[in-house]
Design a protein around this motif. Sequence first.
Motif, short mmCIF file in Angstrom:
data_model
loop_
_atom_site.label_atom_id
_atom_site.label_comp_id
_atom_site.label_asym_id
_atom_site.label_seq_id
_atom_site.Cartn_x
_atom_site.Cartn_y
_atom_site.Cartn_z
N LEU A 161 0.81 -1.21 0.00
CA LEU A 161 0.00 0.00 0.00
C LEU A 161 0.84 1.27 0.00
O LEU A 161 0.37 2.33 -0.41
CB LEU A 161 -0.94 0.01 1.22
CG LEU A 161 -2.03 -1.05 1.22
CD1 LEU A 161 -2.78 -1.04 2.54
CD2 LEU A 161 -2.98 -0.86 0.05
N TYR A 167 -5.38 -0.55 -6.69
CA TYR A 167 -6.38 -0.83 -5.67
C TYR A 167 -7.37 -1.92 -6.09
O TYR A 167 -7.89 -2.64 -5.26
CB TYR A 167 -7.11 0.46 -5.25
CG TYR A 167 -6.20 1.38 -4.46
CD1 TYR A 167 -5.86 1.07 -3.15
CD2 TYR A 167 -5.69 2.54 -5.03
CE1 TYR A 167 -5.02 1.90 -2.43
CE2 TYR A 167 -4.84 3.35 -4.31
CZ TYR A 167 -4.51 3.04 -3.02
OH TYR A 167 -3.67 3.84 -2.30
N HIS A 168 -7.61 -2.01 -7.40
CA HIS A 168 -8.50 -3.07 -7.88
C HIS A 168 -7.86 -4.44 -7.60
O HIS A 168 -8.53 -5.37 -7.15
CB HIS A 168 -8.79 -2.89 -9.36
CG HIS A 168 -9.72 -3.93 -9.92
ND1 HIS A 168 -11.04 -4.01 -9.55
CD2 HIS A 168 -9.49 -4.96 -10.77
CE1 HIS A 168 -11.61 -5.03 -10.17
NE2 HIS A 168 -10.67 -5.62 -10.92
N ILE A 170 -5.64 -5.08 -5.23
CA ILE A 170 -5.63 -5.26 -3.78
C ILE A 170 -7.00 -5.73 -3.32
O ILE A 170 -7.11 -6.62 -2.48
CB ILE A 170 -5.23 -3.95 -3.07
CG1 ILE A 170 -3.75 -3.66 -3.35
CG2 ILE A 170 -5.49 -4.03 -1.57
CD1 ILE A 170 -3.30 -2.31 -2.87
#
Length: 172
Positions: A161, A167-168, A170
């Motif tokens: 992070l 983010y998709h 993650i």
Amino acid sequence: HWLPLLPEWIITNILESLILPKLQHEVDNWNPTTDPLPIHSWIHPWLPLMDKQLEILYPTIRMKLGVALNNWQPSDSSALIIIRPWIKVFSPQVMEAFLCRTVLPKLEYCIQTLDINPNHQTIAPVEWVLQWREALPLHHFVHIFDKHFFPKWLQVLGSWLAGSPNYHEIMK
């Protein structure tokens, strides 16, 4: 079939004088690593008749199972298959002590050496450990994951992070 026909003292005498010594002899000669017939298949049928009397056999059975588990690895599910029938036979305290001595250190090491890598994560070691949930109390799993899994997982997640993460990915 003979139980309704014989007096109880004769049944007790037969079980204690004839059957139990033969079972003791067979348990003494049993080798869990080479015997194709699982021991529970020939001990458990006697449980309804000799429940408490069979307890004299249990230390030898546990000792031999413990020796057999020396070279066991968590990826091999055969150990659980052999131990599962004894979960309700041995007292919970005795079973927990036995598993803490023989199985738990190997499960702990399995998670301790797990490499957490989001790019190529294999979860098989976690599954190997979790398959023991029917045999071990929950607090042992909490300890293993709290001590060995989550610190590494949180560190990898934090590093992931901290960069410019997708983010998709993650979220998946």
